[in-house]
Enzyme design. Structure first.
Site, PDB file in Angstrom:
ATOM      1  CB  SER A 170      -0.954  -0.029   1.195  1.00 16.30           C
ATOM      2  OG  SER A 170      -1.869   1.045   1.145  1.00 16.30           O
ATOM      3  CB  THR A 171       1.272   4.105   2.330  1.00 17.01           C
ATOM      4  OG1 THR A 171      -0.128   4.305   2.444  1.00 17.01           O
ATOM      5  CG2 THR A 171       1.993   5.436   2.336  1.00 17.01           C
ATOM      6  CG  HIS A 229      -4.264  -0.977  -0.666  1.00 24.93           C
ATOM      7  ND1 HIS A 229      -3.957  -0.894   0.672  1.00 24.93           N
ATOM      8  CD2 HIS A 229      -4.800  -2.209  -0.851  1.00 24.93           C
ATOM      9  CE1 HIS A 229      -4.309  -2.020   1.272  1.00 24.93           C
ATOM     10  NE2 HIS A 229      -4.817  -2.842   0.367  1.00 24.93           N
ATOM     11  CG  MET A 242      -0.780   4.114   6.092  1.00 25.06           C
ATOM     12  SD  MET A 242      -1.789   5.614   6.220  1.00 25.06           S
ATOM     13  CE  MET A 242      -2.807   5.514   4.768  1.00 25.06           C
ATOM     14  CG  ASP A 269      -5.793  -5.588   2.614  1.00 23.90           C
ATOM     15  OD1 ASP A 269      -6.385  -6.647   2.915  1.00 23.90           O
ATOM     16  OD2 ASP A 269      -5.677  -5.163   1.450  1.00 23.90           O
TER      17      ASP A 269
END
Length: 361
Positions: A174-175, A200, A293, A296
């Site tokens: 993600s991030t 993401h 973050m 997940d």
């Protein structure tokens, strides 16, 4: 003391809405706004903000040119605010390469209500941008989130039994993941087993992202398509707003895309991808969780681990945000914690030690 935010956007409406959204968070405060980068330079000197939100396309100086100068002369945390267009997608991904922390997307219609739906995400990213910048390797603050669905909402936890020796790699991020994936995938050879990636990212961004990676990697990188066969030497990026799952057609791996509800607040969800790998590939699979973050992928990685897969997590020092790897480690699903620079080597080592064995899954 609240985190001080400066908003840079040429739209007065967007500036007003972002100010309203950010000021709703008790630990955030908008100290000023600017309609373009030239005005922003003076506002930065006057207000000394902690974090900037920066529009992608603006008059007088575009967001990329401003960001490049900012990171060279006065580095600070920046969250990009981007439109859902192909052009904006390419510019935003370039901004992440230049040092922007992350981005949020502007809705195409009903801007006010659309941005309000992003309010929690925007606040989280501003907090994490501030934390990551000032405390390298520091832990992201705990997320206050609503109840969320598990992978059960999309895919049953049911192992299938096939004879196969074909290996497959499932990766979630993600991030910070756009740059981490570039480092990881570009270090792999063209004859590597197939790699499925859930990052993401919204619609339009994943196609642009896959094309950028394809030009940098020995592997062929593409946005995944429903029903296509999963082939060695290829990396498949989950399309924005669709779950991606590993499936089987006879002795072959295939890709299944789904429109089920968000899982762990995301679609695509890493938990869904990891569960599908546990179901279809078990100990012929390797799971990797990278920077991001939230949590997940933590539940799905434990399922892969329990099914016999090898599982790796990026270490805290090399993560932009240690949230997703930290949660996967805490739940007991990670075999080894690895620096990003060594992740490709660990994968190749696993292949060398398991490539000639025959498995039944």
């Amino acid at each position: 003391m609240p985190i001080k935010v400066l908003i840079i956007d040429d739209s007065a409406l967007i500036r007003s809405l972002l100010t309203e959204i950010i000021n709703q968070a008790p630990d955030l405060q908008v100290v000023g706004t600017a309609p373009d980068p030239l005005a922003a330079r003076q506002r930065i000197k006057e207000l000394n903000p902690d974090v900037l939100t920066l529009d992608v396309e603006m008059p007088k100086m575009d967001g990329l040119a401003f960001l490049e100068k900012l990171m060279r002369l006065r580095p600070m945390p920046v969250v990009m605010v981007s439109s859902l267009t192909e052009k904006s997608s390419a510019v935003t991904l370039k901004a992440l390469e230049l040092g922007a922390f992350d981005f949020v997307t502007k809705p195409k219609i009903d801007i006010r209500n659309g941005l309000l739906e992003y309010s929690q995400e925007l606040a989280e990213k501003i907090r994490c941008a501030h934390t990551a910048f000032h405390r390298k390797g520091g832990k992201a603050p705990p997320l206050q989130v609503e109840a969320k669905l598990s992978a059960d909402a999309v895919l049953p936890n049911k192992h299938q039994h096939f004879a196969t020796t074909e290996k497959v790699v499932a990766v979630g991020s993600s991030t910070g993941g756009t740059e981490a994936l570039k480092v990881f995938l570009s270090a792999l050879p063209a004859d590597c087993p197939a790699i499925l990636v859930t990052q993401h990212m919204p619609e339009t961004f994943t196609r642009t992202f896959a094309a950028r990676l394809d030009g940098l990697c020995a592997l062929a990188v593409k946005e995944a398509e429903h029903g296509e066969r999963v082939l060695p030497g290829h990396a498949y990026i989950a399309p924005g707003n669709r779950h991606m799952m590993l499936a089987r057609s006879g002795a072959n791996y295939t890709i299944a895309l789904g429109d089920g509800p968000p899982v762990s607040r995301h679609r695509p969800s890493v938990d869904v991808l990891f569960r599908s790998a546990a179901n279809c590939a078990a100990d012929n699979s390797l799971g990797i969780i990278l920077t991001g973050m939230g949590d997940d992928g933590a539940a799905g990685m434990l399922e892969m681990h329990n099914a016999g897969a090898r599982t790796l997590a990026q270490d805290e020092e090399s993560c932009v945000v240690f949230g997703m790897p930290r949660e996967a480690i805490a739940r007991g699903g990670v075999d080894e914690v690895v620096p990003l620079s060594e992740m490709a080597g660990r994968l190749l080592g696993w292949l060398a030690s398991h490539g000639k064995r025959s498995f039944r899954v």
